[in-house]
Design an enzyme around this catalytic site. Structure first.
Site, PDB file in Angstrom:
ATOM      1  N   ARG A  36       9.075  -8.118   1.512  1.00  0.00           N
ATOM      2  CA  ARG A  36       8.061  -7.169   1.990  1.00  0.00           C
ATOM      3  C   ARG A  36       6.746  -7.347   1.241  1.00  0.00           C
ATOM      4  O   ARG A  36       5.663  -7.250   1.820  1.00  0.00           O
ATOM      5  CB  ARG A  36       8.590  -5.741   1.813  1.00  0.00           C
ATOM      6  CG  ARG A  36       7.670  -4.656   2.352  1.00  0.00           C
ATOM      7  CD  ARG A  36       8.340  -3.289   2.315  1.00  0.00           C
ATOM      8  NE  ARG A  36       7.475  -2.245   2.833  1.00  0.00           N
ATOM      9  CZ  ARG A  36       7.094  -1.181   2.139  1.00  0.00           C
ATOM     10  NH1 ARG A  36       7.527  -0.992   0.900  1.00  0.00           N
ATOM     11  NH2 ARG A  36       6.296  -0.279   2.678  1.00  0.00           N
ATOM     12  N   HIS A  52       3.161  -7.972   3.043  1.00  0.00           N
ATOM     13  CA  HIS A  52       2.011  -7.092   2.869  1.00  0.00           C
ATOM     14  C   HIS A  52       0.835  -7.831   2.238  1.00  0.00           C
ATOM     15  O   HIS A  52      -0.325  -7.442   2.446  1.00  0.00           O
ATOM     16  CB  HIS A  52       2.393  -5.879   2.023  1.00  0.00           C
ATOM     17  CG  HIS A  52       3.137  -4.828   2.799  1.00  0.00           C
ATOM     18  ND1 HIS A  52       2.723  -3.518   2.870  1.00  0.00           N
ATOM     19  CD2 HIS A  52       4.258  -4.902   3.555  1.00  0.00           C
ATOM     20  CE1 HIS A  52       3.557  -2.823   3.629  1.00  0.00           C
ATOM     21  NE2 HIS A  52       4.503  -3.646   4.053  1.00  0.00           N
ATOM     22  N   ASN A  96       1.280   1.049   1.018  1.00  0.00           N
ATOM     23  CA  ASN A  96       1.608   0.145  -0.089  1.00  0.00           C
ATOM     24  C   ASN A  96       2.119   0.782  -1.381  1.00  0.00           C
ATOM     25  O   ASN A  96       2.728   0.076  -2.194  1.00  0.00           O
ATOM     26  CB  ASN A  96       0.417  -0.754  -0.413  1.00  0.00           C
ATOM     27  CG  ASN A  96       0.215  -1.845   0.621  1.00  0.00           C
ATOM     28  OD1 ASN A  96       1.055  -2.036   1.492  1.00  0.00           O
ATOM     29  ND2 ASN A  96      -0.901  -2.552   0.531  1.00  0.00           N
ATOM     30  N   HIS A 140      14.400  -6.385   8.423  1.00  0.00           N
ATOM     31  CA  HIS A 140      14.991  -5.054   8.297  1.00  0.00           C
ATOM     32  C   HIS A 140      16.518  -5.102   8.362  1.00  0.00           C
ATOM     33  O   HIS A 140      17.177  -4.066   8.413  1.00  0.00           O
ATOM     34  CB  HIS A 140      14.431  -4.112   9.365  1.00  0.00           C
ATOM     35  CG  HIS A 140      13.043  -3.660   9.069  1.00  0.00           C
ATOM     36  ND1 HIS A 140      12.344  -2.792   9.874  1.00  0.00           N
ATOM     37  CD2 HIS A 140      12.206  -3.962   8.042  1.00  0.00           C
ATOM     38  CE1 HIS A 140      11.144  -2.579   9.356  1.00  0.00           C
ATOM     39  NE2 HIS A 140      11.039  -3.279   8.249  1.00  0.00           N
TER      40      HIS A 140
END
Length: 325
Positions: free
Chosen positions: A68, A72, A100, A200
């Site tokens: 992740r 990001h 975040n 996920h």
């Protein structure tokens, strides 16, 4: 009256634009190389892998957190490790705004960077560490085991862009059209968006991000919703966690897609991938064939790693991933 444009001229413009885009992508690919550190830091990849395996052995969730973190980073002004920068007097830092603040794994990156600075001072970028850490995390959690080759040679930005976070990071509240649009802006097809959503298959989400779904939405398995309510009350418990994949929460596999078919997507954005829309067939394919998922996910990760990297003499190689040199 003469036409404002002619079909041939429009087609010519489109073709030229496509050729230019292909040329730019080719230039990026040419500047990045899987053997970038073969001579300058030959033990870089093995050092990163050892640290990732150790971190995930201590906490399986960390693998998802590191993937992740790379995502990001790349979705905000490209893969330049700007997400790792701490706030300064003039810049709040990307890590402190929008969605975040829930990012984690910074200490693992710090450990890897410290080890690499001892081995090869000023050679391996923080951006490359993030890319390799994401790959090694997916591999460590995958079942069956698989991998992909990571392009290397990215450099680090000297500044963060907190203002660019909003609008660039897809939110868990997005409908299917919003998801397709958010990924399309970064050059991803709808199929690639569904493949990347497979991350996920591992990791967890906080109650605040799925409360509305389990209390207000109808396209959710009733027993699944009931079990989640014991973790996520209607009020309070915002930080309580639930696995994104209820079936195999610590294995990177295709069970996530089967869960969607069974109306067991944890987030609103998850279930949108299988809710009578254009992506239902893609979800079904990945649910039935893990091989297709592996291939498409790996290719999409390579593509994501090529989002606007700093190369050549642009940027810097940070000595400390949390601050500019």
């Amino acid at each position: 009256m003469a036409p404002l444009f002619s079909v041939p001229s429009v087609l010519t413009t489109i073709i030229k634009s496509c050729l230019l885009f292909s040329l730019l992508v080719g230039m990026v690919s040419a500047q990045l190389s899987s053997t970038f550190y073969a001579k300058s830091c030959p033990n870089a990849l093995s050092t990163i892998k050892s640290a990732i395996d150790s971190a995930i052995s201590s906490e399986a969730r960390m693998g998802a957190s590191l993937i992740r973190l790379h995502f990001h980073d790349c979705f905000v002004n490209g893969c330049d490790a700007s997400v790792l920068l701490d706030k300064t007097a003039t810049e709040p830092g990307e890590k402190n705004v929008g969605p975040n603040p829930s990012l984690r794994g910074y200490e693992v990156i710090d450990t890897i960077k410290s080890q690499l600075e001892n081995l090869c001072p000023g050679v391996v970028s923080c951006a490359d560490i993030l890319a390799v850490a994401a790959r090694d995390s997916a591999v460590a959690l995958s079942a069956p085991s698989w991998s992909w080759t990571v392009d290397l040679g990215r450099r680090d930005s000297a500044t963060a862009s907190s203002a660019a976070v909003t609008g660039n990071i897809p939110l868990p509240t997005l409908d299917l059209s919003g998801l397709i649009s958010a990924f399309s802006k970064k050059g991803f097809t709808t199929k690639e968006m569904v493949a990347l959503s497979g991350i996920h298959s591992v990791g967890q989400a906080s109650c605040r991000n799925f409360r509305t779904r389990i209390y207000n939405e109808t396209n959710i398995d009733s027993s699944y919703a009931t079990s989640l309510k014991s973790v996520c009350p209607s009020t309070g418990g915002d930080n309580n966690l639930a696995p994104l994949d209820v079936t195999t929460p610590t294995n990177f596999d295709n069970a996530y897609y089967t869960n969607l078919i069974n109306k067991k997507g944890l987030l609103h954005s998850d279930q949108q991938l299988f809710s009578g829309g254009s992506t239902d067939s893609i979800v079904t394919t990945y649910s039935n064939n893990v091989g297709n998922l592996i291939t498409d996910f790996a290719n999409a990760m390579v593509k994501m790693g090529r989002l606007s990297p700093l190369t050549g003499t642009s940027g810097q190689i940070r000595k400390n991933c949390r601050k500019a040199n």
